[in-house]
Write a protein that holds these residues in place. Structure first.
Motif, mmCIF file in Angstrom:
data_model
loop_
_atom_site.group_PDB
_atom_site.id
_atom_site.type_symbol
_atom_site.label_atom_id
_atom_site.label_comp_id
_atom_site.label_asym_id
_atom_site.label_seq_id
_atom_site.Cartn_x
_atom_site.Cartn_y
_atom_site.Cartn_z
ATOM 1 N N VAL A 385 -5.788 -10.043 0.180
ATOM 2 C CA VAL A 385 -4.403 -9.636 -0.107
ATOM 3 C C VAL A 385 -4.283 -9.339 -1.591
ATOM 4 O O VAL A 385 -4.705 -10.137 -2.445
ATOM 5 C CB VAL A 385 -3.408 -10.746 0.289
ATOM 6 C CG1 VAL A 385 -1.991 -10.359 -0.113
ATOM 7 C CG2 VAL A 385 -3.502 -11.028 1.776
ATOM 8 N N PHE A 386 -3.683 -8.195 -1.903
ATOM 9 C CA PHE A 386 -3.355 -7.892 -3.293
ATOM 10 C C PHE A 386 -1.878 -8.220 -3.482
ATOM 11 O O PHE A 386 -1.000 -7.634 -2.846
ATOM 12 C CB PHE A 386 -3.629 -6.421 -3.615
ATOM 13 C CG PHE A 386 -3.221 -6.066 -5.020
ATOM 14 C CD1 PHE A 386 -3.999 -6.455 -6.104
ATOM 15 C CD2 PHE A 386 -2.048 -5.346 -5.272
ATOM 16 C CE1 PHE A 386 -3.619 -6.131 -7.401
ATOM 17 C CE2 PHE A 386 -1.667 -5.023 -6.560
ATOM 18 C CZ PHE A 386 -2.467 -5.423 -7.637
ATOM 19 N N VAL A 387 -1.608 -9.194 -4.367
ATOM 20 C CA VAL A 387 -0.232 -9.619 -4.601
ATOM 21 C C VAL A 387 0.414 -8.676 -5.594
ATOM 22 O O VAL A 387 -0.088 -8.503 -6.723
ATOM 23 C CB VAL A 387 -0.183 -11.066 -5.122
ATOM 24 C CG1 VAL A 387 1.262 -11.476 -5.398
ATOM 25 C CG2 VAL A 387 -0.827 -12.006 -4.122
ATOM 26 N N SER A 388 1.524 -8.065 -5.157
ATOM 27 C CA SER A 388 2.187 -7.075 -5.994
ATOM 28 C C SER A 388 3.678 -7.347 -6.038
ATOM 29 O O SER A 388 4.284 -7.763 -5.046
ATOM 30 C CB SER A 388 1.936 -5.663 -5.448
ATOM 31 O OG SER A 388 2.748 -4.715 -6.114
ATOM 32 N N THR A 389 4.280 -7.125 -7.182
ATOM 33 C CA THR A 389 5.738 -7.221 -7.335
ATOM 34 C C THR A 389 6.380 -5.841 -7.312
ATOM 35 O O THR A 389 7.534 -5.673 -7.706
ATOM 36 C CB THR A 389 6.096 -7.937 -8.641
ATOM 37 O OG1 THR A 389 5.524 -7.214 -9.748
ATOM 38 C CG2 THR A 389 5.568 -9.376 -8.629
ATOM 39 N N LEU A 390 5.637 -4.880 -6.840
ATOM 40 C CA LEU A 390 6.128 -3.505 -6.808
ATOM 41 C C LEU A 390 7.367 -3.401 -5.920
ATOM 42 O O LEU A 390 7.369 -3.850 -4.778
ATOM 43 C CB LEU A 390 5.022 -2.585 -6.280
ATOM 44 C CG LEU A 390 5.346 -1.091 -6.197
ATOM 45 C CD1 LEU A 390 5.509 -0.508 -7.598
ATOM 46 C CD2 LEU A 390 4.230 -0.356 -5.442
ATOM 47 N N VAL A 391 8.427 -2.814 -6.459
ATOM 48 C CA VAL A 391 9.654 -2.586 -5.692
ATOM 49 C C VAL A 391 9.587 -1.181 -5.108
ATOM 50 O O VAL A 391 9.486 -0.198 -5.850
ATOM 51 C CB VAL A 391 10.904 -2.735 -6.586
ATOM 52 C CG1 VAL A 391 12.165 -2.419 -5.789
ATOM 53 C CG2 VAL A 391 10.966 -4.140 -7.175
ATOM 54 N N PRO A 392 9.624 -1.067 -3.778
ATOM 55 C CA PRO A 392 9.483 0.254 -3.161
ATOM 56 C C PRO A 392 10.555 1.233 -3.625
ATOM 57 O O PRO A 392 11.714 0.883 -3.822
ATOM 58 C CB PRO A 392 9.604 -0.040 -1.666
ATOM 59 C CG PRO A 392 9.162 -1.456 -1.527
ATOM 60 C CD PRO A 392 9.663 -2.142 -2.758
ATOM 61 N N LYS A 393 10.103 2.492 -3.803
ATOM 62 C CA LYS A 393 11.008 3.558 -4.198
ATOM 63 C C LYS A 393 11.566 4.257 -2.966
ATOM 64 O O LYS A 393 11.195 3.954 -1.828
ATOM 65 C CB LYS A 393 10.254 4.563 -5.078
ATOM 66 C CG LYS A 393 9.717 3.954 -6.368
ATOM 67 C CD LYS A 393 8.881 4.973 -7.132
ATOM 68 C CE LYS A 393 8.299 4.377 -8.415
ATOM 69 N NZ LYS A 393 7.407 5.325 -9.116
ATOM 70 N N ALA A 394 12.450 5.206 -3.225
ATOM 71 C CA ALA A 394 13.018 5.983 -2.128
ATOM 72 C C ALA A 394 11.929 6.815 -1.463
ATOM 73 O O ALA A 394 10.889 7.137 -2.075
ATOM 74 C CB ALA A 394 14.126 6.882 -2.651
ATOM 75 N N ALA A 395 12.177 7.144 -0.202
ATOM 76 C CA ALA A 395 11.175 7.866 0.582
ATOM 77 C C ALA A 395 10.723 9.137 -0.137
ATOM 78 O O ALA A 395 11.520 9.891 -0.690
ATOM 79 C CB ALA A 395 11.755 8.209 1.947
#
Length: 427
Positions: A385-395
């Motif tokens: 698992v790669f732990v990421s705090t990335l907040v998804p962007k709009a499609a």
């Protein structure tokens, strides 16, 4: 001519002696028949003695013994006999009459409690009155919230009837329903006869009044959790009824507040059965009802009924947020190894954001995996698992992460899945 319940009468019968011997005493006897005919009760009995005067003109009472001997609940015809000191006497039959009644009126309770809960006035009660002596003159009732005149007085003394004298009163009668208390009203009755005798019957019957609809207590402040599956019995709205008891409750769901939009779930039962005082269990939609809910916000309104069909309703108590549409699959995934020696052991992974519901909106987070073997749905949860705090962007917008700490000159595979707010996972 007044009926007497107590020996309070003063009688105006005067006596004189013209022979000179002076009056000695006078006696009384009584009969329920006129003309001096017996039987006598009492027979001749001294009433006033030691007169020693030519006349006696004072008002006078009957002695207590004479009063007690009179026939009760009857007309007593009083005869008088007066003596002088010479032993001469004179008798006057039926000088006057005494109407004696020390027996209270009779209350006959034909109403063994009213075990039906009443939502409106109109019930008649079977309690009768009788008096064979002076006759019934009036009756009244009052009510308390507990037996034996306990609790608070819910109805003050209210007159049932007045009369110049009734042998019986057998007409069924009603109570002041509108001013009665909610719940139990224990009715006490009083009756008077013309002689002033009072009788009281405590708790002759009770009235069970219920004009109040059930209460609905909202302990659910809205649920901000998005659901992709039916959450079950997690919603906290309670019901109670202080009268006959709850019989059922139901909810309905609308896509807009105030019962606007579409009625996606119509009158779905929460509970039903024999009347109960309260229903405190958490509840929720059935699987079938959850299927009917719309994607997005579903506003929940509730109606509760008691066993008299009285109901209360509460609108928009809470809402259910439903999302069963997963993000779309990520099809633009690519991975490259940086060319700079300083970045050896890194893997740059790129893709385009897939959105929330299929290709619209934004996902909540990404699940990023990597491994030295090819990654599939079967082993996705077992690889690194790669732990990421990335907040998804709009499609459609570009996304990317750098996986560091890899072994140089080793082939790695990467995989990314989008997860929405309800936990739906993209392919």
């Amino acid at each position: 001519f007044d009926w007497r319940g107590l020996n309070t009468g003063l009688y105006d019968a005067d006596f004189t002696d013209t022979g000179g011997a002076l009056l000695q005493k006078f006696q009384v006897r009584a009969s329920t028949s006129t003309g001096g005919i017996g039987p006598f009760s009492p027979d001749w009995t001294d009433n006033i003695t030691g007169i020693n005067s030519a006349s006696y003109a004072d008002l006078w009472p009957l002695t207590s013994d004479l009063w007690d001997a009179l026939t009760d609940s009857a007309t007593n015809y009083i005869s008088l006999r007066v003596f002088d000191n010479a032993g001469s006497s004179f008798t006057l039959a039926d000088a006057f009459r005494v109407l004696k009644d020390t027996t209270p009126a009779l209350i006959t309770d034909g109403q063994l409690g009213d075990d039906n809960w009443r939502p409106a006035a109109g019930t008649l009660y079977n309690v009768d009155f009788a008096d064979s002596g002076s006759r019934v003159s009036s009756a009244a009732y009052a009510a308390w919230t507990q037996a034996a005149k306990g609790g608070s007085q819910s109805l003050g003394w209210t007159q049932l009837f007045t009369s110049t004298g009734l042998l019986t009163y057998t007409t069924d009668w009603s109570v002041d329903f509108n001013n009665a208390a909610q719940g139990f009203n224990y009715v006490t009755i009083r009756a008077w006869d013309k002689a002033g005798n009072l009788t009281e019957l405590v708790d002759a019957f009770y009235l069970k009044k219920d004009t109040a609809a059930p209460t609905i207590t909202d302990l659910q402040d809205g649920d901000t959790t998005w659901y992709r599956l039916n959450p079950g019995n997690v919603f906290n709205v309670d019901f109670a009824d202080s009268g006959i008891g709850l019989s059922s409750a139901a909810y309905e769901a609308w896509t807009g507040p105030g019962k606007t939009g579409t009625n996606v779930a119509a009158s779905s039962q929460i509970f039903s059965g024999e009347p109960v005082a309260s229903y405190l269990s958490n509840w929720g939609p059935t699987d079938a009802a959850f299927t009917l809910l719309a994607a997005g916000t579903n506003y929940i309104s509730v109606t509760a009924w008691d066993a008299l069909a009285q109901s209360s309703a509460a609108m928009d108590l809470f809402y259910i947020l439903k999302d069963t549409v997963p993000p779309s699959a990520i099809t633009s995934l690519s991975a490259v190894t940086p060319s700079a020696a300083a970045d050896e052991g890194d893997l740059n992974v790129y893709w385009n954001a897939p959105g929330d519901d299929d290709l619209t909106g934004s996902a909540s987070y990404y699940m990023i995996r990597y491994h030295t073997d090819a990654i599939s749905d079967e082993n996705f949860d077992a690889v690194s698992v790669f732990v990421s705090t990335l907040v998804p962007k709009a499609a459609g917008q570009a996304e990317g992460v750098i996986i560091t700490g890899l072994t140089p000159s080793v082939t790695y595979y990467a995989a990314v899945k989008a997860v929405d707010k309800a936990g739906n996972t993209g392919a």
